[in-house]
Design an enzyme around this catalytic site. Structure first.
Site, PDB file in Angstrom:
ATOM      1  CG  ASP A   1      -2.102   0.914   1.092  1.00  0.00           C
ATOM      2  OD1 ASP A   1      -2.361   1.385  -0.036  1.00  0.00           O
ATOM      3  OD2 ASP A   1      -2.773   1.174   2.110  1.00  0.00           O
TER       4      ASP A   1
ATOM      5  CG  ASN B   1      -7.835  -1.968  -5.202  1.00  0.00           C
ATOM      6  OD1 ASN B   1      -6.941  -2.787  -4.991  1.00  0.00           O
ATOM      7  ND2 ASN B   1      -8.076  -0.999  -4.312  1.00  0.00           N
TER       8      ASN B   1
HETATM    9  C1  IPE Z   1      -5.492  -2.723  -0.163  1.00  0.00           C
HETATM   10  O1  IPE Z   1      -5.165  -1.384  -0.318  1.00  0.00           O
HETATM   11  C2  IPE Z   1      -5.373  -3.433  -1.470  1.00  0.00           C
HETATM   12  C3  IPE Z   1      -4.038  -3.537  -2.035  1.00  0.00           C
HETATM   13  C4  IPE Z   1      -2.919  -3.134  -1.496  1.00  0.00           C
HETATM   14  C5  IPE Z   1      -3.974  -4.155  -3.311  1.00  0.00           C
HETATM   15  P1  IPE Z   1      -6.279  -0.255  -0.539  1.00  0.00           P
HETATM   16  O2  IPE Z   1      -5.535   1.022  -0.658  1.00  0.00           O
HETATM   17  O3  IPE Z   1      -7.173  -0.630  -1.649  1.00  0.00           O
HETATM   18  O4  IPE Z   1      -7.100  -0.328   0.818  1.00  0.00           O
HETATM   19  P2  IPE Z   1      -7.999   0.752   1.562  1.00  0.00           P
HETATM   20  O5  IPE Z   1      -9.006   1.248   0.573  1.00  0.00           O
HETATM   21  O6  IPE Z   1      -7.083   1.834   2.015  1.00  0.00           O
HETATM   22  O7  IPE Z   1      -8.611  -0.001   2.708  1.00  0.00           O
HETATM   23  C1  IPE Z   2      -1.530   0.236  -3.324  1.00  0.00           C
HETATM   24  O1  IPE Z   2      -1.338   1.597  -3.381  1.00  0.00           O
HETATM   25  C2  IPE Z   2      -1.729  -0.385  -4.680  1.00  0.00           C
HETATM   26  C3  IPE Z   2      -3.108  -0.813  -4.938  1.00  0.00           C
HETATM   27  C4  IPE Z   2      -4.111  -0.750  -4.115  1.00  0.00           C
HETATM   28  C5  IPE Z   2      -3.346  -1.366  -6.245  1.00  0.00           C
HETATM   29  P1  IPE Z   2      -2.554   2.606  -3.377  1.00  0.00           P
HETATM   30  O2  IPE Z   2      -2.913   2.911  -4.793  1.00  0.00           O
HETATM   31  O3  IPE Z   2      -3.677   2.131  -2.533  1.00  0.00           O
HETATM   32  O4  IPE Z   2      -1.866   3.869  -2.728  1.00  0.00           O
HETATM   33  P2  IPE Z   2      -2.508   4.907  -1.717  1.00  0.00           P
HETATM   34  O5  IPE Z   2      -3.078   4.128  -0.569  1.00  0.00           O
HETATM   35  O6  IPE Z   2      -3.568   5.649  -2.480  1.00  0.00           O
HETATM   36  O7  IPE Z   2      -1.369   5.783  -1.315  1.00  0.00           O
HETATM   37 MG    MG Z   3      -4.132   2.380  -0.575  1.00  0.00          MG
END
Ligand code: IPE
Ligand code: IPE
Ligand code: MG
Length: 243
Positions: A16, A64
């Site tokens: 993340d 996502n």
């Molecule tokens: C969890 O991260 C999913 C992945 C890292 C693929 P998200 O960024 O989607 O989670 P939330 O929305 O902050 O809970």
């Molecule tokens: C994790 O990074 C990757 C996926 C969820 C695919 P994020 O895209 O959630 O990054 P933040 O949480 O917005 O910084």
């Molecule tokens: Mg995230």
């Protein structure tokens, strides 16, 4: 005690913070994902120098899909390219790659690249990389329940045959329980990651964003894990001695 005894067998990484990494630099979110993928390739090479049997990665959750279509499509292209570009590397490292998740809403080209990578590495068993893509932990349990209900309906099993082991065998992949789950970026939640497998996992939430989670950070995580006292509901020996 041998050092390896304190290593987790199965490590999960919730990757993340890519979006925030990009935002901090005034870049589009996609550049954060690109950097995250670059980091992942380096990090995996490092992890393969360790005696860790299974790594599970959270790469894309079913939730996502709520993101902008352009970001979703970038992530889809990125994983397809990863499957193709890294195939030889996984074969060279003798790592079996498996995917966990749903095929719903994934393109035929992407599914083909995933299947090709799984097929090309199927013969290996020492190390496993489980990539959770289009994955939801609650959904995995629902899918396992459906399979089991069907077996009961077809008189293949009795209700009494429904055990933890049977549920284990009906998850997307047969894997050992998670010992250690790392979520980068400081968010302290699991966001639907491997709910069944993580019942007794140790959790670690470093504040570093995933593109910056390098081999040094991974070593810090492992050293944190080695200090944890896992009880599994029991009492550890050195605590008993103090009583
Ligand atoms: C969890 O991260 C999913 C992945 C890292 C693929 P998200 O960024 O989607 O989670 P939330 O929305 O902050 O809970
Ligand atoms: C994790 O990074 C990757 C996926 C969820 C695919 P994020 O895209 O959630 O990054 P933040 O949480 O917005 O910084
Ligand atoms: Mg995230």
């Amino acid at each position: 005690m041998d050092d390896d005894e304190k290593l987790p067998v199965h490590v999960g990484i919730i990757m993340d913070g890519n979006g925030r990494w990009a935002k901090k630099r005034g870049l589009p979110r996609s550049m954060g994902h690109r950097e995250g993928a670059k980091n992942l390739k380096k990090l995996l090479k490092y992890i393969y120098t360790k005696n860790i049997k299974v790594v599970s990665l959270f790469a894309f959750s079913t939730e996502n899909f709520k993101r902008d279509a352009s970001e979703v499509s970038y992530l889809m292209q990125l994983i397809e390219k990863f499957c193709k570009d890294e195939k030889e590397e996984f074969i060279g490292q003798r790592v079996r790659v498996v995917f966990s998740g749903s095929s719903n809403n994934l393109s035929q080209n992407l599914l083909k690249a995933m299947h090709e990578l799984e097929d090309a590495t199927r013969e290996f068993s020492d190390k496993i990389l489980n990539i959770c893509f289009n994955y939801g932990g609650r959904n995995e349990i629902v899918d396992a329940t459906r399979n089991i209900a069907m077996m009961v309906k077809n008189n293949e099993i009795d209700i009494d045959d429904i055990t933890e082991e049977l549920l284990d065998n009906n998850m997307y992949n047969k894997l050992p329980p998670l010992d250690f789950v790392i979520r980068t970026s400081g968010e302290m939640r699991i966001s639907n990651f491997m709910l069944w497998q993580s019942s007794y996992a140790e959790y670690y939430f470093p504040s570093v964003l995933f593109p910056d989670f390098d081999s040094r950070e991974f070593d810090i995580a492992l050293s944190e894990y080695s200090k944890r006292k896992r009880r599994f509901g029991g009492v550890v020996v050195d605590e008993k001695e103090n009583n």
